[in-house]
Design a protein around this motif. Structure first.
Motif, PDB file in Angstrom:
ATOM      1  N   LEU A  32     -42.606  32.587  26.308  1.00 27.83           N
ATOM      2  CA  LEU A  32     -41.649  33.301  25.462  1.00 27.83           C
ATOM      3  C   LEU A  32     -41.110  34.537  26.173  1.00 27.83           C
ATOM      4  O   LEU A  32     -41.871  35.356  26.698  1.00 27.83           O
ATOM      5  N   ASN A  33     -39.799  34.643  26.165  1.00 24.37           N
ATOM      6  CA  ASN A  33     -39.132  35.853  26.650  1.00 24.37           C
ATOM      7  C   ASN A  33     -37.908  36.061  25.769  1.00 24.37           C
ATOM      8  O   ASN A  33     -36.781  35.795  26.154  1.00 24.37           O
ATOM      9  N   GLY A  34     -38.140  36.501  24.539  1.00 21.28           N
ATOM     10  CA  GLY A  34     -37.084  36.618  23.550  1.00 21.28           C
ATOM     11  C   GLY A  34     -37.574  36.112  22.220  1.00 21.28           C
ATOM     12  O   GLY A  34     -38.479  36.693  21.634  1.00 21.28           O
ATOM     13  N   GLU A  35     -37.024  34.956  21.756  1.00 20.98           N
ATOM     14  CA  GLU A  35     -37.471  34.420  20.482  1.00 20.98           C
ATOM     15  C   GLU A  35     -37.388  32.904  20.462  1.00 20.98           C
ATOM     16  O   GLU A  35     -36.666  32.285  21.243  1.00 20.98           O
ATOM     17  N   ALA A  36     -38.154  32.308  19.571  1.00 23.29           N
ATOM     18  CA  ALA A  36     -38.152  30.868  19.330  1.00 23.29           C
ATOM     19  C   ALA A  36     -38.614  30.647  17.902  1.00 23.29           C
ATOM     20  O   ALA A  36     -39.146  31.557  17.247  1.00 23.29           O
ATOM     21  N   MET A  37     -38.415  29.424  17.409  1.00 23.96           N
ATOM     22  CA  MET A  37     -38.813  29.068  16.059  1.00 23.96           C
ATOM     23  C   MET A  37     -39.934  28.033  16.128  1.00 23.96           C
ATOM     24  O   MET A  37     -39.915  27.143  16.991  1.00 23.96           O
ATOM     25  N   ALA A  38     -40.904  28.119  15.210  1.00 21.62           N
ATOM     26  CA  ALA A  38     -42.022  27.185  15.219  1.00 21.62           C
ATOM     27  C   ALA A  38     -42.498  26.924  13.795  1.00 21.62           C
ATOM     28  O   ALA A  38     -42.247  27.716  12.873  1.00 21.62           O
ATOM     29  N   ARG A  39     -43.173  25.803  13.626  1.00 18.49           N
ATOM     30  CA  ARG A  39     -43.749  25.459  12.328  1.00 18.49           C
ATOM     31  C   ARG A  39     -44.853  26.450  11.972  1.00 18.49           C
ATOM     32  O   ARG A  39     -45.698  26.796  12.815  1.00 18.49           O
ATOM     33  N   VAL A  40     -44.851  26.911  10.730  1.00 20.77           N
ATOM     34  CA  VAL A  40     -45.896  27.821  10.267  1.00 20.77           C
ATOM     35  C   VAL A  40     -47.264  27.156  10.428  1.00 20.77           C
ATOM     36  O   VAL A  40     -47.449  25.985  10.087  1.00 20.77           O
ATOM     37  N   GLY A  41     -48.222  27.889  10.976  1.00 23.09           N
ATOM     38  CA  GLY A  41     -49.581  27.389  11.118  1.00 23.09           C
ATOM     39  C   GLY A  41     -49.822  26.578  12.369  1.00 23.09           C
ATOM     40  O   GLY A  41     -50.937  26.092  12.580  1.00 23.09           O
ATOM     41  N   SER A  42     -48.791  26.435  13.228  1.00 22.65           N
ATOM     42  CA  SER A  42     -48.952  25.582  14.412  1.00 22.65           C
ATOM     43  C   SER A  42     -49.514  26.329  15.615  1.00 22.65           C
ATOM     44  O   SER A  42     -49.902  25.707  16.604  1.00 22.65           O
ATOM     45  N   MET A  43     -49.560  27.674  15.574  1.00 25.44           N
ATOM     46  CA  MET A  43     -50.070  28.428  16.706  1.00 25.44           C
ATOM     47  C   MET A  43     -51.582  28.248  16.832  1.00 25.44           C
ATOM     48  O   MET A  43     -52.326  28.459  15.871  1.00 25.44           O
ATOM     49  N   VAL A  44     -52.031  27.835  18.012  1.00 25.97           N
ATOM     50  CA  VAL A  44     -53.472  27.691  18.252  1.00 25.97           C
ATOM     51  C   VAL A  44     -54.000  28.769  19.194  1.00 25.97           C
ATOM     52  O   VAL A  44     -55.211  29.025  19.229  1.00 25.97           O
ATOM     53  N   ALA A  45     -53.107  29.397  19.989  1.00 24.29           N
ATOM     54  CA  ALA A  45     -53.510  30.491  20.880  1.00 24.29           C
ATOM     55  C   ALA A  45     -52.249  31.165  21.399  1.00 24.29           C
ATOM     56  O   ALA A  45     -51.168  30.562  21.411  1.00 24.29           O
ATOM     57  N   TYR A  46     -52.394  32.442  21.803  1.00 23.37           N
ATOM     58  CA  TYR A  46     -51.281  33.091  22.490  1.00 23.37           C
ATOM     59  C   TYR A  46     -51.810  34.216  23.364  1.00 23.37           C
ATOM     60  O   TYR A  46     -52.912  34.737  23.154  1.00 23.37           O
ATOM     61  N   GLN A  47     -51.004  34.570  24.368  1.00 23.91           N
ATOM     62  CA  GLN A  47     -51.308  35.678  25.268  1.00 23.91           C
ATOM     63  C   GLN A  47     -50.073  36.549  25.384  1.00 23.91           C
ATOM     64  O   GLN A  47     -48.946  36.044  25.415  1.00 23.91           O
ATOM     65  N   GLY A  48     -50.274  37.842  25.458  1.00 22.35           N
ATOM     66  CA  GLY A  48     -49.152  38.747  25.630  1.00 22.35           C
ATOM     67  C   GLY A  48     -48.780  39.460  24.353  1.00 22.35           C
ATOM     68  O   GLY A  48     -49.548  39.500  23.383  1.00 22.35           O
ATOM     69  N   GLN A  49     -47.577  40.007  24.335  1.00 20.20           N
ATOM     70  CA  GLN A  49     -47.081  40.776  23.202  1.00 20.20           C
ATOM     71  C   GLN A  49     -46.134  39.891  22.389  1.00 20.20           C
ATOM     72  O   GLN A  49     -44.948  39.763  22.725  1.00 20.20           O
ATOM     73  N   VAL A  50     -46.659  39.261  21.360  1.00 16.75           N
ATOM     74  CA  VAL A  50     -45.883  38.312  20.558  1.00 16.75           C
ATOM     75  C   VAL A  50     -46.019  38.688  19.086  1.00 16.75           C
ATOM     76  O   VAL A  50     -47.123  38.980  18.608  1.00 16.75           O
ATOM     77  N   GLN A  51     -44.893  38.676  18.377  1.00 12.62           N
ATOM     78  CA  GLN A  51     -44.906  38.923  16.940  1.00 12.62           C
ATOM     79  C   GLN A  51     -44.531  37.627  16.220  1.00 12.62           C
ATOM     80  O   GLN A  51     -43.708  36.844  16.701  1.00 12.62           O
ATOM     81  N   PHE A  52     -45.137  37.434  15.037  1.00 14.78           N
ATOM     82  CA  PHE A  52     -44.906  36.237  14.242  1.00 14.78           C
ATOM     83  C   PHE A  52     -44.361  36.659  12.879  1.00 14.78           C
ATOM     84  O   PHE A  52     -44.978  37.461  12.190  1.00 14.78           O
ATOM     85  N   GLN A  53     -43.226  36.108  12.508  1.00 16.40           N
ATOM     86  CA  GLN A  53     -42.590  36.446  11.226  1.00 16.40           C
ATOM     87  C   GLN A  53     -42.330  35.172  10.438  1.00 16.40           C
ATOM     88  O   GLN A  53     -41.581  34.301  10.881  1.00 16.40           O
ATOM     89  N   ALA A  54     -42.949  35.052   9.259  1.00 13.49           N
ATOM     90  CA  ALA A  54     -42.733  33.876   8.412  1.00 13.49           C
ATOM     91  C   ALA A  54     -41.324  33.925   7.837  1.00 13.49           C
ATOM     92  O   ALA A  54     -40.872  34.962   7.349  1.00 13.49           O
ATOM     93  N   LEU A  55     -40.635  32.772   7.865  1.00  9.49           N
ATOM     94  CA  LEU A  55     -39.252  32.698   7.404  1.00  9.49           C
ATOM     95  C   LEU A  55     -39.065  31.705   6.263  1.00  9.49           C
ATOM     96  O   LEU A  55     -37.934  31.418   5.887  1.00  9.49           O
ATOM     97  N   GLY A  56     -40.132  31.137   5.733  1.00 12.66           N
ATOM     98  CA  GLY A  56     -39.970  30.079   4.731  1.00 12.66           C
ATOM     99  C   GLY A  56     -39.303  28.874   5.363  1.00 12.66           C
ATOM    100  O   GLY A  56     -39.721  28.406   6.407  1.00 12.66           O
ATOM    101  N   SER A  57     -38.194  28.416   4.749  1.00 12.00           N
ATOM    102  CA  SER A  57     -37.457  27.279   5.293  1.00 12.00           C
ATOM    103  C   SER A  57     -36.275  27.720   6.134  1.00 12.00           C
ATOM    104  O   SER A  57     -35.512  26.882   6.603  1.00 12.00           O
ATOM    105  N   GLY A  58     -36.097  29.037   6.317  1.00 16.72           N
ATOM    106  CA  GLY A  58     -35.006  29.517   7.139  1.00 16.72           C
ATOM    107  C   GLY A  58     -33.787  29.915   6.351  1.00 16.72           C
ATOM    108  O   GLY A  58     -32.682  29.474   6.659  1.00 16.72           O
ATOM    109  N   GLY A  59     -33.942  30.726   5.317  1.00 24.28           N
ATOM    110  CA  GLY A  59     -32.803  31.174   4.516  1.00 24.28           C
ATOM    111  C   GLY A  59     -32.868  30.650   3.099  1.00 24.28           C
ATOM    112  O   GLY A  59     -33.523  29.646   2.821  1.00 24.28           O
ATOM    113  N   LEU A  60     -32.170  31.328   2.175  1.00 23.99           N
ATOM    114  CA  LEU A  60     -32.225  30.968   0.766  1.00 23.99           C
ATOM    115  C   LEU A  60     -31.703  29.563   0.516  1.00 23.99           C
ATOM    116  O   LEU A  60     -32.286  28.797  -0.253  1.00 23.99           O
ATOM    117  N   GLY A  61     -30.579  29.206   1.163  1.00 19.15           N
ATOM    118  CA  GLY A  61     -30.015  27.877   0.958  1.00 19.15           C
ATOM    119  C   GLY A  61     -30.987  26.778   1.338  1.00 19.15           C
ATOM    120  O   GLY A  61     -31.193  25.821   0.590  1.00 19.15           O
TER     121      GLY A  61
END
Length: 240
Positions: A32-61
């Protein structure tokens, strides 16, 4: 310390280029060098400075569409710089590169991660109709990479003849294909359980493109056809 566990095939795979790559057949690595999208709960490990933000389904619509259709992807946004490892119950992971003009219709439960440059929406699959409770998929388009999962090693069918697939086993297909439903009895296939309705039907594909079929079936989505028909007016507005 010695063990076959520490063999080269199990060591972390390094690359000078950021982005998605397979760590192995069951695990995705995003440098990662910026941003990407992933399924909630799919992270099994990470290294470095990474933030995780839940988005639901990706917007109200998309949230409303997911509630009405049962389809969608519960998303989290990954931002920062580091290595993120993703997996989904040891399913096989595959990476697809989408080019400008490409569009991929995919079962939302098979989406693991995708580049934030891609766009997606929840759309009714052509040829199903609300009378059959409808079948809905996520349609991805744009330029970037998407990682999908399959239960076992899939087969990729080139649609150069009339093609029929159990809806529960269809992972994704070219969005340009024409789709339809046929009762299994009409094809002499006996009983096939559809992904959304439990009706005895199979899915047909025609045109130019491909269909990815896994050697397993997704469980049926819970919900009645009557409820979805009652929601048809609101759903029609959302999908228009």
């Amino acid at each position: 310390m010695r063990s076959a566990l520490f063999s080269a095939e199990n060591l972390e795979k390094e690359s000078a280029q950021p982005g998605m790559r397979l760590q192995n057949s069951k695990m995705l690595k995003i440098e990662l060098n910026g941003e990407a999208m992933a399924r909630v709960g799919s992270m099994v490990a990470y290294q470095g400075q990474v933030q995780f933000q839940a988005l639901g389904s990706g917007g109200l619509g998309k949230f409303l569409k997911q509630k009405l259709t049962g389809e969608g992807v519960p998303l989290m946004k990954l931002t920062g710089r580091g290595d993120v490892f993703l997996a989904d119950f040891a399913k096989d992971v595959h990476i697809i590169d989408l080019e400008p003009g490409d569009a991929l219709s995919i079962n939302g439960s098979s989406v693991l991660a995708f580049d934030s440059s891609l766009q997606y929406d929840i759309k009714m699959v052509g040829g199903t109709g609300m009378a059959a409770s409808g079948l809905f998929n996520c349609v991805f388009s744009g330029h970037g990479r998407i990682a999908i999962t399959t239960k076992g090693s899939p087969v990729v069918l080139n649609v150069d003849a009339p093609t029929y697939v159990d809806p529960q086993a269809a992972v994704c297909w070219s969005a340009s294909l024409q789709t339809g439903y046929h009762r299994a009895e009409q094809l002499g296939l006996g009983t096939l359980l559809g992904r959304t309705t439990g009706e005895a039907f199979t899915m047909s594909f025609a045109g130019q493109g491909f269909v990815v079929v896994q050697p397993s079936e997704e469980p049926p989505v819970q919900g009645s056809g009557t409820q979805q028909q009652q929601q048809g007016g609101l759903l029609g507005n959302l999908l228009s």
